[in-house]
Design a protein around this motif. Structure first.
Motif, mmCIF file in Angstrom:
data_model
loop_
_atom_site.group_PDB
_atom_site.id
_atom_site.type_symbol
_atom_site.label_atom_id
_atom_site.label_comp_id
_atom_site.label_asym_id
_atom_site.label_seq_id
_atom_site.Cartn_x
_atom_site.Cartn_y
_atom_site.Cartn_z
ATOM 1 N N CYS A 338 21.086 -17.940 -38.345
ATOM 2 C CA CYS A 338 19.914 -18.570 -38.259
ATOM 3 C C CYS A 338 18.639 -18.168 -38.951
ATOM 4 C CB CYS A 338 19.633 -19.288 -36.869
ATOM 5 S SG CYS A 338 20.954 -20.626 -36.408
ATOM 6 N N VAL A 339 18.562 -16.748 -38.590
ATOM 7 C CA VAL A 339 17.385 -15.988 -39.329
ATOM 8 C C VAL A 339 17.565 -16.050 -40.802
ATOM 9 C CG1 VAL A 339 16.589 -13.565 -39.447
ATOM 10 C CG2 VAL A 339 17.283 -14.464 -37.270
ATOM 11 N N HIS A 340 18.715 -15.947 -41.254
ATOM 12 C CA HIS A 340 18.628 -15.845 -42.980
ATOM 13 C C HIS A 340 18.157 -17.337 -43.379
ATOM 14 C CE1 HIS A 340 20.489 -12.054 -44.059
ATOM 15 N NE2 HIS A 340 21.091 -12.122 -42.895
ATOM 16 N N LEU A 341 18.774 -18.254 -42.466
ATOM 17 C CA LEU A 341 18.161 -19.826 -42.930
ATOM 18 C C LEU A 341 16.908 -19.911 -42.550
ATOM 19 C CD1 LEU A 341 19.480 -22.492 -43.393
ATOM 20 C CD2 LEU A 341 19.337 -22.921 -41.052
ATOM 21 N N GLY A 342 16.138 -19.528 -41.703
ATOM 22 C CA GLY A 342 14.818 -19.349 -41.643
ATOM 23 C C GLY A 342 14.069 -18.655 -42.550
ATOM 24 N N ALA A 343 14.704 -17.706 -43.095
ATOM 25 C CA ALA A 343 13.859 -17.042 -44.322
ATOM 26 C C ALA A 343 13.672 -17.797 -45.382
ATOM 27 C CB ALA A 343 14.387 -15.711 -44.390
ATOM 28 N N ALA A 344 14.907 -18.635 -45.696
ATOM 29 C CA ALA A 344 15.050 -19.280 -46.866
ATOM 30 C C ALA A 344 14.599 -20.826 -46.910
ATOM 31 C CB ALA A 344 16.699 -19.687 -47.425
ATOM 32 N N ILE A 345 14.073 -21.339 -45.879
ATOM 33 C CA ILE A 345 13.396 -22.720 -45.802
ATOM 34 C C ILE A 345 11.853 -22.758 -45.654
ATOM 35 C CG2 ILE A 345 13.377 -24.612 -44.268
ATOM 36 C CD1 ILE A 345 16.352 -24.137 -43.297
ATOM 37 N N PRO A 346 11.320 -23.259 -46.760
ATOM 38 C CA PRO A 346 9.783 -23.425 -46.483
ATOM 39 C C PRO A 346 9.284 -23.885 -45.281
ATOM 40 C CG PRO A 346 10.598 -24.784 -48.287
ATOM 41 C CD PRO A 346 11.753 -24.140 -47.796
ATOM 42 N N ASN A 347 9.835 -25.272 -45.008
ATOM 43 C CA ASN A 347 9.245 -25.875 -43.586
ATOM 44 C C ASN A 347 9.586 -25.322 -42.445
ATOM 45 O OD1 ASN A 347 11.709 -26.839 -44.813
ATOM 46 N ND2 ASN A 347 11.303 -28.895 -43.908
ATOM 47 N N PHE A 348 10.613 -24.048 -42.248
ATOM 48 C CA PHE A 348 10.923 -23.777 -41.066
ATOM 49 C C PHE A 348 9.544 -23.261 -40.107
ATOM 50 C CE2 PHE A 348 12.040 -20.071 -38.517
ATOM 51 C CZ PHE A 348 13.255 -20.471 -37.920
ATOM 52 N N ASP A 349 9.879 -23.707 -38.749
ATOM 53 C CA ASP A 349 8.747 -23.387 -37.812
ATOM 54 C C ASP A 349 9.357 -22.213 -36.950
ATOM 55 O OD1 ASP A 349 6.468 -23.143 -36.557
ATOM 56 O OD2 ASP A 349 7.146 -25.279 -35.398
ATOM 57 N N TYR A 350 10.008 -22.496 -35.850
ATOM 58 C CA TYR A 350 10.735 -21.669 -34.745
ATOM 59 C C TYR A 350 12.025 -21.773 -34.649
ATOM 60 C CZ TYR A 350 6.236 -20.471 -32.428
ATOM 61 O OH TYR A 350 4.933 -19.865 -32.308
ATOM 62 N N LEU A 351 12.770 -20.729 -34.448
ATOM 63 C CA LEU A 351 14.211 -20.737 -33.908
ATOM 64 C C LEU A 351 14.407 -20.530 -32.458
ATOM 65 C CD1 LEU A 351 17.381 -20.392 -34.798
ATOM 66 C CD2 LEU A 351 16.880 -17.869 -35.161
ATOM 67 N N GLU A 352 15.210 -21.128 -31.705
ATOM 68 C CA GLU A 352 15.545 -21.006 -30.424
ATOM 69 C C GLU A 352 16.152 -19.774 -30.240
ATOM 70 O OE1 GLU A 352 17.340 -23.630 -26.870
ATOM 71 O OE2 GLU A 352 17.811 -24.326 -28.910
ATOM 72 N N TYR A 353 15.875 -19.210 -29.040
ATOM 73 C CA TYR A 353 16.342 -18.052 -28.519
ATOM 74 C C TYR A 353 16.662 -18.394 -26.941
ATOM 75 C CZ TYR A 353 17.072 -13.583 -26.118
ATOM 76 O OH TYR A 353 17.691 -12.655 -25.143
ATOM 77 N N HIS A 354 18.243 -18.332 -26.602
ATOM 78 C CA HIS A 354 18.472 -19.026 -25.198
ATOM 79 C C HIS A 354 19.508 -18.063 -24.565
ATOM 80 C CE1 HIS A 354 19.585 -21.855 -22.166
ATOM 81 N NE2 HIS A 354 19.314 -22.755 -23.013
ATOM 82 N N ALA A 355 18.952 -16.686 -24.257
ATOM 83 C CA ALA A 355 19.941 -15.690 -23.826
ATOM 84 C C ALA A 355 19.426 -14.750 -23.041
ATOM 85 C CB ALA A 355 20.728 -14.893 -24.885
ATOM 86 N N LEU A 356 17.985 -15.017 -22.378
ATOM 87 C CA LEU A 356 17.388 -14.236 -21.571
ATOM 88 C C LEU A 356 18.246 -13.632 -20.380
ATOM 89 C CD1 LEU A 356 13.650 -15.777 -21.117
ATOM 90 C CD2 LEU A 356 14.174 -13.915 -22.086
ATOM 91 N N GLU A 357 18.737 -14.464 -20.046
ATOM 92 C CA GLU A 357 19.890 -14.025 -18.839
ATOM 93 C C GLU A 357 21.200 -13.007 -19.073
ATOM 94 O OE1 GLU A 357 21.201 -18.318 -18.990
ATOM 95 O OE2 GLU A 357 19.693 -16.913 -20.073
ATOM 96 N N VAL A 358 21.315 -12.936 -20.654
ATOM 97 C CA VAL A 358 22.488 -12.019 -21.056
ATOM 98 C C VAL A 358 21.839 -10.412 -21.459
ATOM 99 C CG1 VAL A 358 24.568 -12.017 -22.542
ATOM 100 C CG2 VAL A 358 23.539 -13.909 -21.719
ATOM 101 N N ASP A 359 22.089 -9.726 -20.223
ATOM 102 C CA ASP A 359 21.582 -8.378 -20.693
ATOM 103 C C ASP A 359 22.487 -7.566 -21.648
ATOM 104 O OD1 ASP A 359 23.826 -7.888 -19.201
ATOM 105 O OD2 ASP A 359 22.613 -7.094 -17.344
ATOM 106 N N TRP A 360 23.418 -8.096 -22.232
ATOM 107 C CA TRP A 360 24.311 -7.195 -22.994
ATOM 108 C C TRP A 360 24.292 -7.904 -24.664
ATOM 109 C CZ3 TRP A 360 28.215 -10.481 -24.479
ATOM 110 C CH2 TRP A 360 28.629 -11.623 -23.672
ATOM 111 N N TRP A 361 23.382 -8.841 -24.558
ATOM 112 C CA TRP A 361 23.149 -9.742 -25.789
ATOM 113 C C TRP A 361 23.092 -8.705 -26.921
ATOM 114 C CZ3 TRP A 361 19.687 -11.357 -29.665
ATOM 115 C CH2 TRP A 361 20.035 -12.777 -30.223
ATOM 116 N N ASP A 362 22.316 -8.011 -26.997
ATOM 117 C CA ASP A 362 22.088 -7.155 -28.294
ATOM 118 C C ASP A 362 23.327 -6.368 -28.600
ATOM 119 O OD1 ASP A 362 19.320 -7.713 -27.798
ATOM 120 O OD2 ASP A 362 18.778 -6.018 -28.755
#
Length: 405
Positions: A338-362
């Motif tokens: 989705c980050v690549h998509l966000g780079a390529a779309i002119p009318n892109f605004d925000y991307l959702e992040y939904h993993a605050l509670e997953v401490d091993w996400w990275d």
């Protein structure tokens, strides 16, 4: 029936490549993440992700019957072939399109690696060097149940004070946009079925929004999600009560099936209305866009048909001067797509992040630096998606009873 199989002659050296295997596995994070791996006879492997939920791995496995031997560089043709070959399985919508979305993302990763280009460049352009995130969070104290699910049913979790405290905590992490769920257990009182909000329920929601605004001010964008729970009149009453708080948006206030109801709600309020995550392919979003049934469009690329299909949707939204903020509850794999998509779309605004509670996400990706910095993700410059999956971490967090790649 159209034939989308490959009839092309052999290509020049380096591009005459074939798919040799397609695999999937389910990683248990805060959601069940359906990961996809595509292998080729060029020794290049691509990684993708399909939206969460059961049945998707089985559908991905089924596509091996007709995708082995295909050239992975023909990303969009292969997506159309999946839809066509599985049309008798409900292939124009639903789970088949979700499975195809994960395969499509993995194909872009393969294509970028073969052609030595990042995916955003294959999609056509680069409008930004980093993508802004909004953090989707929960309020109050939660506790883990024995089955691994998190319980927010405690009434104290839904007090205005609990929302405000969590908003302050997340804002301190560097996020300049935050979203909360605004549907709460008291919505079901006195009737759990009819979708009508009592005056007390609406007043509670107003107090929640007011408390969060008082805590974080107006410099931080703020949105709330209602999960399709309400009647048209309740949605309109709620949106009207929240007009003064200048929300980024109010999301999914009415069930998604009736377009006229959606248009009625959107046109009745100053509060921006967002929706789109549970619709499939451009066909199911076109009326929503052209009839201005929404202010901010929120398709999920891992559901709607992949990156190219989301680009088509974004084109139609841009024609109508409408921003797009993709829904995203993925692991880092789908998120980076989705980050690549966000780079390529002119009318892109925000991307959702939904993993605050997953401490091993990275940890799911092999990298030295954090994925998110100050509520932003830098657009990768490496070929493909620019990521490497740590399969040891994948194996540590597989869904119970399932196998890895």
């Amino acid at each position: 029936m159209r034939d989308y199989s490959n009839h092309a002659e052999a290509r020049s050296a380096g591009r005459d490549v074939s798919i040799t295997d397609i695999q999937s596995c389910v990683v248990e994070g805060n959601f069940e993440w359906n990961l996809v791996k595509i292998e080729t006879d060029a020794g290049v492997t691509g990684i993708g992700e399909a939206y969460r939920g059961g049945g998707v791995p089985e559908l991905i496995e089924y596509t091996k019957r007709f995708l082995i031997g295909e050239n992975p560089l023909d990303v969009e043709r292969i997506f159309r072939r999946i839809v066509q070959e599985m049309s008798g399985h409900g292939g124009t919508t639903g789970k088949v399109v979700t499975a195809a979305s994960g395969i499509e993302i993995a194909l872009w990763d393969v294509a970028g690696k073969i052609l030595d280009l990042p995916v955003y460049q294959l999609l056509g352009s680069k409008y930004r060097d980093e993508v802004r995130l909004y953090s989707d969070c929960h309020a109050g104290e939660a506790f883990e149940l024995e089955d691994g699910y998190t319980d927010y049913a405690d009434e104290e979790a839904y007090t205005p004070e609990a929302y405000a405290a969590e908003a302050e905590r997340v804002a301190a992490m560097g996020f300049d946009a935050i979203k909360f769920d605004l549907d709460v257990p008291m919505d079901n009182d006195p009737d759990p079925y009819n979708g009508r909000l009592s005056n007390a329920a609406i007043e509670h929601k107003r107090q929640v929004v007011e408390a969060v605004r008082d805590a974080i001010g107006y410099e931080i964008d703020l949105a709330f999600d209602c999960h399709w729970d309400y009647t048209v009149e309740s949605a309109k009453r709620l949106a009207h009560e929240l007009d003064e708080y200048d929300l980024m948006w109010l999301e999914d206030v009415v069930p998604p099936e009736n377009m006229d109801a959606q248009i009625e709600v959107t046109g009745s309020t100053r509060t921006p209305i967002a929706t789109g995550e549970n619709r499939f392919r451009v066909h199911e979003l076109s009326e929503l866009i052209y009839e201005h049934g929404v202010d901010i469009l929120t398709p999920d690329p891992t559901t709607v048909g992949g990156l190219a299909e989301t680009m088509r949707i974004a084109d139609r939204a841009e024609e109508n001067y409408m921003p797009i903020s993709p829904h995203n509850v993925c692991s880092p794999v789908g998120t980076m797509a989705c980050v690549h998509l966000g780079a390529a779309i002119p009318n892109f605004d925000y991307l959702e992040y939904h993993a605050l509670e997953v401490d091993w996400w990275d940890d799911l990706l092999v990298r030295e630096e954090p994925i998110i910095r100050d509520g932003r993700i830098e657009v990768p410059e490496a070929p493909g998606l620019g990521i490497e999956l740590d399969e040891d971490v994948v194996d540590e967090h597989l869904l119970a009873g399932s196998s890895g790649f």
